[in-house]
Design an enzyme around this catalytic site. Structure first.
Site, mmCIF file in Angstrom:
data_model
loop_
_atom_site.group_PDB
_atom_site.id
_atom_site.type_symbol
_atom_site.label_atom_id
_atom_site.label_comp_id
_atom_site.label_asym_id
_atom_site.label_seq_id
_atom_site.Cartn_x
_atom_site.Cartn_y
_atom_site.Cartn_z
ATOM 1 N N ARG A 1 0.385 -5.594 8.981
ATOM 2 C CA ARG A 1 1.564 -5.111 8.518
ATOM 3 C C ARG A 1 2.264 -5.028 9.988
ATOM 4 O O ARG A 1 1.341 -3.460 10.524
ATOM 5 C CB ARG A 1 1.428 -3.489 7.225
ATOM 6 C CG ARG A 1 2.844 -3.122 7.043
ATOM 7 C CD ARG A 1 2.254 -2.769 6.023
ATOM 8 N NE ARG A 1 3.445 -2.471 5.017
ATOM 9 C CZ ARG A 1 4.201 -1.398 4.218
ATOM 10 N NH1 ARG A 1 2.865 -0.988 4.061
ATOM 11 N NH2 ARG A 1 5.265 -1.669 3.767
ATOM 12 N N GLN B 1 -5.442 -2.788 2.461
ATOM 13 C CA GLN B 1 -5.231 -1.959 3.769
ATOM 14 C C GLN B 1 -6.091 -1.559 5.065
ATOM 15 O O GLN B 1 -6.557 0.062 4.599
ATOM 16 C CB GLN B 1 -3.791 -1.224 3.782
ATOM 17 C CG GLN B 1 -3.450 -1.356 5.083
ATOM 18 C CD GLN B 1 -1.658 -0.027 5.134
ATOM 19 O OE1 GLN B 1 -1.660 1.166 4.604
ATOM 20 N NE2 GLN B 1 -0.353 -1.163 5.003
ATOM 21 N N TYR C 1 1.031 4.554 13.044
ATOM 22 C CA TYR C 1 -0.421 4.691 13.591
ATOM 23 C C TYR C 1 -0.584 4.037 14.661
ATOM 24 O O TYR C 1 -0.547 3.843 15.223
ATOM 25 C CB TYR C 1 -1.286 4.400 11.625
ATOM 26 C CG TYR C 1 0.205 5.457 10.958
ATOM 27 C CD1 TYR C 1 -0.357 6.441 10.654
ATOM 28 C CD2 TYR C 1 0.138 4.147 9.512
ATOM 29 C CE1 TYR C 1 0.247 7.406 9.965
ATOM 30 C CE2 TYR C 1 1.053 5.394 8.626
ATOM 31 C CZ TYR C 1 1.018 7.691 8.838
ATOM 32 O OH TYR C 1 2.004 7.799 8.070
ATOM 33 N N LEU D 1 13.463 -1.068 0.619
ATOM 34 C CA LEU D 1 14.664 -0.648 -0.411
ATOM 35 C C LEU D 1 15.097 -2.162 -1.461
ATOM 36 O O LEU D 1 17.036 -2.517 -1.416
ATOM 37 C CB LEU D 1 15.812 0.086 -0.209
ATOM 38 C CG LEU D 1 15.765 1.701 0.531
ATOM 39 C CD1 LEU D 1 16.863 2.368 0.858
ATOM 40 C CD2 LEU D 1 15.700 2.363 -0.766
ATOM 41 N N CYS E 1 0.181 5.207 -0.401
ATOM 42 C CA CYS E 1 -0.480 6.792 0.390
ATOM 43 C C CYS E 1 -0.632 7.565 -1.427
ATOM 44 O O CYS E 1 0.571 7.883 -1.461
ATOM 45 C CB CYS E 1 -0.502 7.607 1.102
ATOM 46 S SG CYS E 1 -1.142 6.404 2.789
ATOM 47 N N PRO F 1 0.749 -1.213 -0.012
ATOM 48 C CA PRO F 1 -0.109 0.227 0.310
ATOM 49 C C PRO F 1 1.279 1.234 -0.201
ATOM 50 O O PRO F 1 1.417 1.383 0.443
ATOM 51 C CB PRO F 1 -0.926 -0.102 1.139
ATOM 52 C CG PRO F 1 -0.057 -1.219 2.706
ATOM 53 C CD PRO F 1 0.736 -1.961 0.831
#
Length: 368
Positions: free
Chosen positions: A231, A100, A183, A305, A25, A23
């Site tokens: 996650r 998500q 979050y 990465l 944003c 996901p």
């Protein structure tokens, strides 16, 4: 045979290969409602040949949006706005689609990245009050969030369930619960942001309680044919004071015991003083440590990465993770899996409209 392009199951969900589009944003919704941008954006990614597409962080209630432009699923109107996106994907791509579900907690009410990012001042006309585990802001200059009451916690848990039911009604294949990146659920997990003295604070079991309750509630609410995963940020990169790998290993085992279908392993974003050793594949050892502790009880996705096909192949082939998330590299090169399959001597799904573009000397690359 390429390990990266071998099939895998996330619980009831069968994937053709082990490339996951995580996901990301897009900050392009209006009042939480999907629009033509999402049709275009996800339609493009659905033609990539990846094994799974995860839609961006989607807020389960209005105050849980990172920004005023986040995607939402807190009402039936939001589901109806998202429906044409899902229908478009289904019409033109066989790729499974996950969503998500998220709540930003104290990291809500922010500007979009290209507008400077960061929390809006409390007196800004577009700002709204935020909620967290404790009344502690992310950064000292941010507005102070409200500590969630037990009623808030119950309402937020129900909001996750209601959004999950809408996702099921839309015909999506999987749900990922967002407990990472600083979050709300991560705010309850970490002792740096959770200083509660009730049943949701203090001990590790208490700090894990909300994440486990949200997972159990969503898992119970949706059909058993729908995969449900989580996650997490495996570490705050704030040792020894913060959330760390050992605590993540315990959480992973508890999630597995409750029927979690996959674990998506990221890190950080809870505290502005984090010290991250950024480099190629820097989070892969975290995924590997969690995979080792789980002993095959659920698949683990590594991310961070991972940009080179040979790198991704090695991660899966050596057993560091069961699948890899290709995020920003996929935005930059939306046909990344095509090139990965070419380099690794594998084949990948392509829509018939694209079959003529396979490179000379790679005539077995595409599956119609």
């Amino acid at each position: 045979m390429s390990a990266l392009f071998s099939p895998i199951a996330f619980g009831p969900l069968q994937l053709a290969n082990r490339i996951v589009i995580p996901p990301m944003c897009m900050y392009s919704a209006q009042d939480g409602l999907a629009n033509d941008f999402h049709v275009m954006h996800y339609g493009n990614l659905s033609q990539s040949g990846a094994g799974l597409l995860v839609l961006e962080a989607t807020a389960v209630e209005a105050r849980g949006r990172i920004s005023a432009h986040d995607l939402g699923l807190w009402s039936d109107a939001h589901a109806e706005a998202l429906r044409p996106v899902v229908q478009h994907l289904r019409r033109f791509s066989p790729m499974p689609v996950c969503i998500q579900l998220a709540h930003a907690g104290r990291k809500a009410s922010c500007r979009r990245p290209w507008e400077g990012g960061g929390a809006l001042p409390a007196d800004d006309a577009q700002a709204w009050p935020t909620v967290s585990a404790s009344a502690l802001p992310f950064a000292p200059t941010d507005p102070q969030p409200q500590a969630a009451s037990l009623q808030d916690i119950a309402e937020i848990t129900q909001a996750f369930v209601d959004a999950a039911l809408r996702a099921r009604q839309l015909g999506l294949d999987a749900i990922e619960i967002h407990a990472a990146h600083g979050y709300l659920l991560h705010q309850f997990l970490s002792p740096l942001s959770n200083q509660r003295t009730d049943q949701y604070g203090g001990s590790l079991d208490n700090r894990m309680r909300l994440t486990l309750e949200v997972f159990e509630a969503v898992r119970t609410a949706v059909d058993s044919s729908m995969a449900v995963g989580v996650r997490i940020s495996a570490t705050d990169w704030m040792e020894p004071a913060g959330w760390d790998l050992a605590q993540s290993q315990h959480l992973a085992q508890e999630l597995a015991a409750r029927g979690c279908d996959f674990l998506h392993v990221s890190s950080a974003a809870l505290h502005p003083d984090q010290k991250i050793p950024v480099g190629p594949g820097y989070q892969v050892p975290l995924a590997e440590a969690l995979k080792d502790r789980l002993e095959g009880r659920m698949p683990v996705i590594a991310v961070g990465l991972i940009t080179d096909p040979q790198q991704a192949e090695s991660i899966v082939q050596t057993g560091q993770a069961d699948a890899v998330g290709i995020a920003r590299a996929m935005l930059y090169q939306p046909r990344w899996p095509w090139e990965a399959a070419r380099q690794l001597g594998a084949s990948v799904h392509a829509a018939p409209q694209y079959l003529r573009c396979q490179p000379h000397g790679a005539k077995e690359l595409f599956q119609a």
